[in-house]
Write a protein that holds these residues in place. Structure first.
Motif, PDB file in Angstrom:
ATOM      1  N   GLU A  89       1.086  -1.694   0.060  1.00  0.00           N
ATOM      2  CA  GLU A  89       0.046  -0.258   0.218  1.00  0.00           C
ATOM      3  C   GLU A  89       0.652   1.101  -0.002  1.00  0.00           C
ATOM      4  OE1 GLU A  89      -3.516   2.095   2.334  1.00  0.00           O
ATOM      5  OE2 GLU A  89      -2.881  -0.239   3.199  1.00  0.00           O
ATOM      6  N   ALA A  90       1.971   1.106   1.343  1.00  0.00           N
ATOM      7  CA  ALA A  90       2.393   2.411   0.754  1.00  0.00           C
ATOM      8  C   ALA A  90       3.425   2.860  -0.540  1.00  0.00           C
ATOM      9  CB  ALA A  90       4.295   1.761   2.133  1.00  0.00           C
ATOM     10  N   ALA A  91       3.708   1.707  -0.914  1.00  0.00           N
ATOM     11  CA  ALA A  91       5.235   1.349  -2.713  1.00  0.00           C
ATOM     12  C   ALA A  91       3.365   2.048  -3.402  1.00  0.00           C
ATOM     13  CB  ALA A  91       5.195   0.208  -3.050  1.00  0.00           C
ATOM     14  N   VAL A  92       2.204   2.023  -3.537  1.00  0.00           N
ATOM     15  CA  VAL A  92       1.489   2.416  -4.429  1.00  0.00           C
ATOM     16  C   VAL A  92       0.913   3.377  -4.223  1.00  0.00           C
ATOM     17  CG1 VAL A  92      -0.833   1.830  -5.561  1.00  0.00           C
ATOM     18  CG2 VAL A  92       0.581  -0.548  -5.002  1.00  0.00           C
ATOM     19  N   THR A  93       1.178   4.032  -3.030  1.00  0.00           N
ATOM     20  CA  THR A  93       0.331   4.858  -2.848  1.00  0.00           C
ATOM     21  C   THR A  93       1.188   6.560  -2.488  1.00  0.00           C
ATOM     22  OG1 THR A  93      -1.729   4.268  -0.883  1.00  0.00           O
ATOM     23  CG2 THR A  93      -0.613   6.878  -1.021  1.00  0.00           C
ATOM     24  N   LYS A  94       2.493   6.469  -2.787  1.00  0.00           N
ATOM     25  CA  LYS A  94       3.710   6.698  -2.985  1.00  0.00           C
ATOM     26  C   LYS A  94       4.428   7.151  -4.219  1.00  0.00           C
ATOM     27  CE  LYS A  94       5.014   6.375   2.038  1.00  0.00           C
ATOM     28  NZ  LYS A  94       6.095   6.059   3.015  1.00  0.00           N
ATOM     29  N   ILE A  95       4.167   6.530  -5.150  1.00  0.00           N
ATOM     30  CA  ILE A  95       5.464   6.116  -6.524  1.00  0.00           C
ATOM     31  C   ILE A  95       4.545   7.335  -6.855  1.00  0.00           C
ATOM     32  CG2 ILE A  95       3.017   4.973  -7.442  1.00  0.00           C
ATOM     33  CD1 ILE A  95       6.932   5.070  -8.453  1.00  0.00           C
ATOM     34  N   ALA A  96       3.520   7.887  -7.374  1.00  0.00           N
ATOM     35  CA  ALA A  96       3.328   9.035  -7.670  1.00  0.00           C
ATOM     36  C   ALA A  96       4.261  10.250  -7.652  1.00  0.00           C
ATOM     37  CB  ALA A  96       1.655   9.140  -7.569  1.00  0.00           C
ATOM     38  N   GLN A  97       4.489  10.176  -6.277  1.00  0.00           N
ATOM     39  CA  GLN A  97       5.699  11.373  -5.734  1.00  0.00           C
ATOM     40  C   GLN A  97       6.752  10.939  -6.077  1.00  0.00           C
ATOM     41  OE1 GLN A  97       2.870   9.915  -3.430  1.00  0.00           O
ATOM     42  NE2 GLN A  97       1.969  12.291  -4.646  1.00  0.00           N
ATOM     43  N   ILE A  98       7.306  10.091  -7.020  1.00  0.00           N
ATOM     44  CA  ILE A  98       8.235   9.583  -6.889  1.00  0.00           C
ATOM     45  C   ILE A  98       9.151  10.626  -7.570  1.00  0.00           C
ATOM     46  CG2 ILE A  98       8.525   8.479  -9.446  1.00  0.00           C
ATOM     47  CD1 ILE A  98      10.581   5.881  -7.725  1.00  0.00           C
ATOM     48  N   ASP A  99       9.309  10.879  -8.430  1.00  0.00           N
ATOM     49  CA  ASP A  99      10.297  12.412  -9.127  1.00  0.00           C
ATOM     50  C   ASP A  99       9.789  13.493  -7.985  1.00  0.00           C
ATOM     51  OD1 ASP A  99      10.611  10.844 -11.612  1.00  0.00           O
ATOM     52  OD2 ASP A  99       8.940  11.750 -12.764  1.00  0.00           O
ATOM     53  N   SER A 100       8.947  13.733  -7.119  1.00  0.00           N
ATOM     54  CA  SER A 100       9.774  15.505  -6.877  1.00  0.00           C
ATOM     55  C   SER A 100      10.177  14.752  -5.048  1.00  0.00           C
ATOM     56  CB  SER A 100       8.322  16.092  -6.111  1.00  0.00           C
ATOM     57  OG  SER A 100       7.010  14.590  -5.970  1.00  0.00           O
ATOM     58  N   MET A 101      10.399  13.663  -4.566  1.00  0.00           N
ATOM     59  CA  MET A 101      11.139  13.180  -3.781  1.00  0.00           C
ATOM     60  C   MET A 101      12.043  13.938  -3.316  1.00  0.00           C
ATOM     61  SD  MET A 101       9.497   9.245  -2.953  1.00  0.00           S
ATOM     62  CE  MET A 101       8.204   8.588  -2.512  1.00  0.00           C
ATOM     63  N   PRO A 102      12.168  14.238  -2.191  1.00  0.00           N
ATOM     64  CA  PRO A 102      14.359  14.815  -1.669  1.00  0.00           C
ATOM     65  C   PRO A 102      14.813  13.352  -1.656  1.00  0.00           C
ATOM     66  CG  PRO A 102      11.816  15.251  -0.259  1.00  0.00           C
ATOM     67  CD  PRO A 102      11.491  15.049  -1.292  1.00  0.00           C
ATOM     68  N   GLY A 103      15.820  13.722  -1.226  1.00  0.00           N
ATOM     69  CA  GLY A 103      16.878  11.624  -1.365  1.00  0.00           C
ATOM     70  C   GLY A 103      16.852  11.288  -0.286  1.00  0.00           C
ATOM     71  N   SER A 104      16.045  12.609   0.897  1.00  0.00           N
ATOM     72  CA  SER A 104      15.597  12.122   2.363  1.00  0.00           C
ATOM     73  C   SER A 104      14.985  10.557   2.321  1.00  0.00           C
ATOM     74  CB  SER A 104      15.622  12.979   3.819  1.00  0.00           C
ATOM     75  OG  SER A 104      14.849  13.660   3.287  1.00  0.00           O
ATOM     76  N   LEU A 105      13.683  11.483   1.424  1.00  0.00           N
ATOM     77  CA  LEU A 105      12.875  10.574   1.051  1.00  0.00           C
ATOM     78  C   LEU A 105      12.689   9.560  -0.182  1.00  0.00           C
ATOM     79  CD1 LEU A 105       9.567  12.906   1.704  1.00  0.00           C
ATOM     80  CD2 LEU A 105      10.179  11.379   3.317  1.00  0.00           C
ATOM     81  N   LEU A 106      13.035   9.912  -0.755  1.00  0.00           N
ATOM     82  CA  LEU A 106      13.505   8.611  -1.695  1.00  0.00           C
ATOM     83  C   LEU A 106      14.390   7.413  -1.423  1.00  0.00           C
ATOM     84  CD1 LEU A 106      13.025   8.214  -4.966  1.00  0.00           C
ATOM     85  CD2 LEU A 106      15.378   9.428  -5.399  1.00  0.00           C
ATOM     86  N   GLY A 107      15.034   7.147  -1.005  1.00  0.00           N
ATOM     87  CA  GLY A 107      16.387   6.392   0.001  1.00  0.00           C
ATOM     88  C   GLY A 107      15.057   5.415   0.732  1.00  0.00           C
ATOM     89  N   PRO A 108      14.581   5.576   1.743  1.00  0.00           N
ATOM     90  CA  PRO A 108      14.036   4.817   1.902  1.00  0.00           C
ATOM     91  C   PRO A 108      12.508   4.381   1.320  1.00  0.00           C
ATOM     92  CG  PRO A 108      14.514   6.884   3.985  1.00  0.00           C
ATOM     93  CD  PRO A 108      14.608   7.192   1.896  1.00  0.00           C
ATOM     94  N   PHE A 109      11.765   5.453   0.306  1.00  0.00           N
ATOM     95  CA  PHE A 109      11.001   5.162  -0.176  1.00  0.00           C
ATOM     96  C   PHE A 109      11.607   3.764  -1.035  1.00  0.00           C
ATOM     97  CE2 PHE A 109       9.655   4.662  -4.230  1.00  0.00           C
ATOM     98  CZ  PHE A 109       8.079   4.753  -4.557  1.00  0.00           C
ATOM     99  N   VAL A 110      12.585   3.748  -1.827  1.00  0.00           N
ATOM    100  CA  VAL A 110      12.835   2.968  -2.784  1.00  0.00           C
ATOM    101  C   VAL A 110      13.557   2.234  -1.754  1.00  0.00           C
ATOM    102  CG1 VAL A 110      15.080   2.351  -4.192  1.00  0.00           C
ATOM    103  CG2 VAL A 110      14.186   4.721  -4.880  1.00  0.00           C
ATOM    104  N   ASN A 111      14.266   1.635  -1.107  1.00  0.00           N
ATOM    105  CA  ASN A 111      15.180   0.576  -0.462  1.00  0.00           C
ATOM    106  C   ASN A 111      13.107  -0.325   0.032  1.00  0.00           C
ATOM    107  OD1 ASN A 111      16.939  -0.374   0.581  1.00  0.00           O
ATOM    108  ND2 ASN A 111      16.585   0.095   2.817  1.00  0.00           N
ATOM    109  N   GLY A 112      12.576   0.223   0.383  1.00  0.00           N
ATOM    110  CA  GLY A 112      10.885  -0.455   1.380  1.00  0.00           C
ATOM    111  C   GLY A 112      10.464  -0.604  -0.559  1.00  0.00           C
TER     112      GLY A 112
END
Length: 259
Positions: A89-112
């Motif tokens: 659910e987290a991956a599906v919900t957040k993928i739309a913001q992947i291009d605007s994520m700062p590095g501090s959020l992108l790393g954990p998102f990709v890892n997750g």
């Protein structure tokens, strides 16, 4: 007068398949399009082109998720494993913001997302319930596509993830294989000589969907097309993730061979 003798693996099944004509064709469901989506994402990631392929793959996965988000979320709600449900659910919900994520959020998102892809495959392999396995199978391509796009964002190789998806889909094909069997009707003339043999191959998926094909022999010679047992097996699972996996695998394996 001709005499008929019916034989089959199970009498109850034989009685049903004799009345079935032709092969059941796939019913359309929105999530079945994910086979094409997953293959397209992988192919876009493999094009390179100074990031153009990544941009295209990113837009493809975002558009696909957004267009079928409610259906995806409905499937997520039926997952018995809380950790797989949460990470998907987290991956599906957040993928739309992947291009605007700062590095501090992108790393954990990709890892997750990457961890979730591996977790989904492990859960699929472990679960005994076929409906539960089917739910994970339907979401497997979504999860892995998101993870591959995230990995590519960091300039990391997606080969291992693609291998994981291929292996996962191969497991889907095996685990959700239908139960198949033949029934035979033999027709004899008044002198007891065998005239016609009618063989019907029927496959039944775990959800009750079935498909069948029949071939006819007259005086020992095949009349008309032979049964395509692989197609019957596939068509029986037309409303399961096995259909998605079987449609996606050739394109994914071709992409892997070209890497």
């Amino acid at each position: 007068m001709r005499h008929r003798l019916a034989t089959g693996l199970v009498a109850a099944v034989a009685a049903v398949v004799i009345t079935v004509s032709g092969t059941a064709r796939p019913a359309k469901a929105a999530w079945l399009d994910w086979a094409a989506v997953v293959v397209s994402v992988v192919q876009s990631l493999n094009t390179g082109g100074g990031g153009g392929g990544l941009a295209q793959a990113t837009q493809q996965i975002i558009a696909a998720v957004e267009s079928s988000k409610q259906e995806i979320l409905n499937h997520i709600d039926t997952i018995a494993a809380a950790d797989v449900e949460a990470c998907t659910e987290a991956a599906v919900t957040k993928i739309a913001q992947i291009d605007s994520m700062p590095g501090s959020l992108l790393g954990p998102f990709v890892n997750g997302a990457v961890d979730c892809a591996a977790l989904s495959k492990s859960y699929f392999n472990a679960v005994q319930s076929l409906p539960a396995a089917d739910t994970i199978g339907k979401l497997m391509g979504v999860i892995y596509s998101i993870a591959m796009v995230g990995f590519a964002k960091y300039g990391l190789s997606t080969t291992a993830l693609l291998d994981g998806l291929i292996a996962g889909y191969q497991s889907v094909v095996t685990k959700l294989a239908p139960t198949c069997g033949d029934s035979t009707i033999r027709e004899y003339d008044s002198m007891g000589r065998l005239v016609t043999v009618e063989i019907t191959n029927t496959c039944v998926a775990y959800n009750g969907d079935r498909a069948s094909q029949t071939e006819l022999y007259y005086l020992g010679r095949l009349r008309g097309p032979a049964i395509d047992r692989a197609q019957v097996s596939k068509d029986a699972t037309r409303n399961t993730s096995r259909w998605v996996a079987q449609n996606a695998l050739p394109g994914l394996q071709s992409a892997r061979a070209g890497m």
